[in-house]
Design a protein around this motif. Structure first.
Motif, PDB file in Angstrom:
ATOM      1  N   UNK A  93     -21.596  29.849   4.554  1.00 15.42           N
ATOM      2  CA  UNK A  93     -19.736  30.267   4.197  1.00 15.42           C
ATOM      3  C   UNK A  93     -20.075  28.410   4.186  1.00 15.42           C
ATOM      4  N   UNK A  94     -18.608  28.480   3.092  1.00 15.33           N
ATOM      5  CA  UNK A  94     -17.679  26.929   3.125  1.00 15.33           C
ATOM      6  C   UNK A  94     -16.747  26.698   4.318  1.00 15.33           C
ATOM      7  N   UNK A  95     -16.805  25.526   4.811  1.00 13.46           N
ATOM      8  CA  UNK A  95     -16.112  25.000   5.552  1.00 13.46           C
ATOM      9  C   UNK A  95     -15.039  24.624   4.883  1.00 13.46           C
ATOM     10  N   UNK A  96     -13.643  25.087   5.408  1.00 12.44           N
ATOM     11  CA  UNK A  96     -12.570  24.978   4.536  1.00 12.44           C
ATOM     12  C   UNK A  96     -11.819  23.723   5.080  1.00 12.44           C
ATOM     13  N   UNK A  97     -11.473  24.149   6.312  1.00  7.79           N
ATOM     14  CA  UNK A  97     -11.250  22.807   7.084  1.00  7.79           C
ATOM     15  C   UNK A  97     -11.644  23.027   8.388  1.00  7.79           C
ATOM     16  N   UNK A  98     -11.654  21.645   9.403  1.00  6.83           N
ATOM     17  CA  UNK A  98     -12.054  21.928  10.598  1.00  6.83           C
ATOM     18  C   UNK A  98     -10.931  20.661  11.483  1.00  6.83           C
ATOM     19  N   UNK A  99     -10.889  21.402  12.711  1.00  2.94           N
ATOM     20  CA  UNK A  99      -9.794  21.159  13.394  1.00  2.94           C
ATOM     21  C   UNK A  99     -10.232  20.185  14.378  1.00  2.94           C
ATOM     22  N   UNK A 100      -9.340  19.461  14.746  1.00  4.45           N
ATOM     23  CA  UNK A 100      -9.543  17.997  15.241  1.00  4.45           C
ATOM     24  C   UNK A 100     -10.120  18.837  16.767  1.00  4.45           C
ATOM     25  N   UNK A 101     -10.812  18.043  17.245  1.00  4.43           N
ATOM     26  CA  UNK A 101     -11.454  17.933  18.228  1.00  4.43           C
ATOM     27  C   UNK A 101     -12.639  19.264  19.188  1.00  4.43           C
ATOM     28  N   UNK A 102     -12.606  19.805  17.958  1.00  3.04           N
ATOM     29  CA  UNK A 102     -13.205  21.145  18.471  1.00  3.04           C
ATOM     30  C   UNK A 102     -15.162  20.634  18.233  1.00  3.04           C
ATOM     31  N   UNK A 103     -15.713  22.043  18.184  1.00  7.74           N
ATOM     32  CA  UNK A 103     -17.024  21.404  18.463  1.00  7.74           C
ATOM     33  C   UNK A 103     -17.462  21.073  16.888  1.00  7.74           C
ATOM     34  N   UNK A 104     -17.366  21.405  16.461  1.00 11.45           N
ATOM     35  CA  UNK A 104     -17.852  21.284  14.812  1.00 11.45           C
ATOM     36  C   UNK A 104     -17.202  19.441  14.687  1.00 11.45           C
ATOM     37  N   UNK A 105     -15.856  18.939  14.345  1.00 14.91           N
ATOM     38  CA  UNK A 105     -16.194  17.978  13.964  1.00 14.91           C
ATOM     39  C   UNK A 105     -16.440  16.875  15.194  1.00 14.91           C
ATOM     40  N   UNK A 106     -16.726  17.707  16.542  1.00 14.79           N
ATOM     41  CA  UNK A 106     -17.423  16.589  17.209  1.00 14.79           C
ATOM     42  C   UNK A 106     -18.816  16.553  16.866  1.00 14.79           C
ATOM     43  N   UNK A 107     -19.473  17.325  16.230  1.00 14.67           N
ATOM     44  CA  UNK A 107     -20.964  17.631  15.388  1.00 14.67           C
ATOM     45  C   UNK A 107     -20.808  16.334  14.191  1.00 14.67           C
ATOM     46  N   UNK A 108     -19.898  16.321  13.536  1.00 15.21           N
ATOM     47  CA  UNK A 108     -19.939  15.756  12.315  1.00 15.21           C
ATOM     48  C   UNK A 108     -19.064  16.750  10.658  1.00 15.21           C
TER      49      UNK A 108
END
Length: 492
Positions: free
Chosen positions: A305-320
């Motif tokens: 699955x291609x990541x189109x956008x990462x939400x701020x302050x989300x688990x994904x953003x914190x994980x890099x």
């Protein structure tokens, strides 16, 4: 209950209707030919399970739906208060306000606990004002909604009886095989307990009704009113919840869809205990990996699955995790597509830590993410760098022209100051860009692996991409959303 969803242009949900159905003559069938298979006798199975299948009658305000029901109630109360004040002010005495009309509809449910716990569909009872359950012997009980989950279309009810009630158990939908015989029990068109049979026609069906589509398809006759009813295997275990039909006419044409028990059981358990469903949240917008996107990123396959956008302050953003990453595994489990990732993350507990395997710039890597809670309403738009104007550039090789994001263009498109990139000023009909759905007003924010903040920068990167003669991956911003599109240059 009059509102139904659609599958393409012709899907009719099995939402119950109270309108009478036309009665058609039935012709006498010719005698069976020698050697024909004799239909399987399901009478013992039917006698065993039908006492646990109930009719569900609901009442709600007409034209109410998920987004309007509460506002309708508020508006009604405001109107009543206004009319009372008007009458008192002008001395007309008390005035009666006509109440909003009520709407009744019928569906099906099944008892899973002798204490009176009932499973049905969200679209049957999830937004009802009152619910009445009728047993096969005609006994009626008022029902309470314990919880409902719109994403999986499941609701759980509770009735109080002075004795233990007949019940059925869930079976293992993971063991279901295509061609296996099944039996459906329900309340089609309000006629009462009706038994139909067929086979499992397919598994894992995606009918585009939501992110958790994984339906069992069956040719057992399912009609309006069967919503929320059980689909049984030959052991009398519930392997699915009948939910939708594909029908040009509104009646059964042998294409019915049931929520598999593998999805239903954990949802039902949470609704019974908490009244809601807690799901893990990664905090990314994702899209499928097409063959062209795979080629442009040299992935070698389209799974992931291609990541189109990462939400701020989300688990994904914190994980890099970054925009443009391709997620290919979670805790070692391969991710084949977008639905696979959605279900895998949702099945994890909020607060748990998962290992995300991904590809970035052609390299495999693993990050750890502590998941958030999907019920905590963590919705935010990604932060963007300040805009930077460039110069106009033409790109006939791809079929679009570029221009800087001027203050006038920003106002016309409603772009925030934080949105930067290159404005697509025009798209040539029939061009590679046109075939991929690009249009004037789109903002190119990334070409290949490189972010661009102006038309000049985008033009330079596109010239480089053209030389490779391979599809180039573009990150496109449109109306507050971002996604990736792989566009091939024209052949020389």
């Amino acid at each position: 209950m009059s509102k139904t969803r659609s599958i393409l242009a012709a899907l009719a949900l099995t939402t119950a209707l109270t309108a009478p159905a036309a009665i058609l003559p039935i012709l006498t069938a010719p005698p069976a030919m020698a050697g024909e298979a004799t239909p399987r006798d399901l009478s013992d199975l039917a006698a065993k399970v039908t006492p646990a299948v109930v009719n569900v009658q609901v009442t709600m305000k007409a034209d109410s739906d998920d987004s309007m029901q509460m506002s309708d109630r508020s508006a009604q109360r405001q109107m009543e208060e206004f009319m009372r004040q008007f009458a008192e002010r002008f001395g007309q005495g008390p005035m009666k306000v006509r109440p909003m009309p009520k709407e009744q509809a019928l569906g099906t449910g099944f008892i899973i606990d002798p204490s009176g716990v009932i499973v049905t569909n969200y679209h049957v009872a999830g937004k009802a004002d009152s619910i009445t359950v009728t047993m096969t012997d005609g006994t009626k009980y008022p029902a309470k909604l314990l919880g409902a989950d719109q994403k999986t279309d499941i609701a759980v009810l509770k009735i109080k009886a002075d004795k233990p009630l007949p019940y059925v158990e869930f079976g293992d939908a993971n063991q279901v095989r295509v061609g296996q015989p099944v039996m459906a029990v329900g309340n089609p068109f309000g006629l009462g307990g009706t038994v139909t049979s067929g086979i499992v026609s397919a598994r894992g069906r995606d009918i585009h009704s939501g992110p958790f589509d994984d339906y069992i398809q069956t040719d057992a006759a399912i009609n309006r009113g069967n919503s929320g009813g059980p689909l049984f295997n030959m052991d009398g275990k519930v392997i699915g919840i009948n939910t939708a039909i594909f029908s040009p006419s509104g009646g059964s044409v042998g294409l019915g869809f049931a929520i598999p028990s593998s999805i239903a059981q954990p949802v039902v358990a949470q609704l019974r205990e908490h009244g809601r469903v807690e799901r893990g949240l990664l905090g990314v917008e994702i899209q499928p990996v097409t063959s062209e996107i795979s080629d442009s990123l040299s992935l070698g396959s389209t799974h992931g699955a291609l990541v189109a956008q990462v939400e701020p302050k989300s688990a994904a953003r914190k994980a890099g995790i970054e925009s443009g990453d391709v997620i290919r595994s979670v805790d070692g489990k391969q991710i084949d597509d977008v639905r696979d990732l959605t279900r895998t993350i949702a099945a994890a507990q909020p607060g748990s830590t998962v290992k995300i395997g991904l590809v970035r710039d052609g390299k495999d890597m693993t990050v750890q993410a502590k998941l958030g809670d999907s019920t905590s309403n963590q919705q935010a738009k990604a932060d963007e760098d300040d805009s930077h104007q460039g110069t106009k550039a033409e790109h006939g090789s791809f079929g679009f022209s570029l221009a800087p994001i001027t203050p006038e263009a920003r106002q016309e498109l409603g772009l925030k100051d934080s949105v930067s990139g290159a404005l697509i000023a025009g798209v040539e009909p029939g061009s590679p860009a046109d075939s991929k759905g690009l249009r004037a007003g789109d903002i190119i924010q990334q070409v290949g692996h490189d972010s661009v903040d102006s038309a000049k920068a985008a033009a330079s990167k596109l010239r480089e991409a053209k030389e490779s003669k391979k599809p180039v991956l573009l990150k496109i911003y449109r109306e507050g959303m971002t996604r990736y599109v792989a566009v091939s240059p024209r052949a020389a």
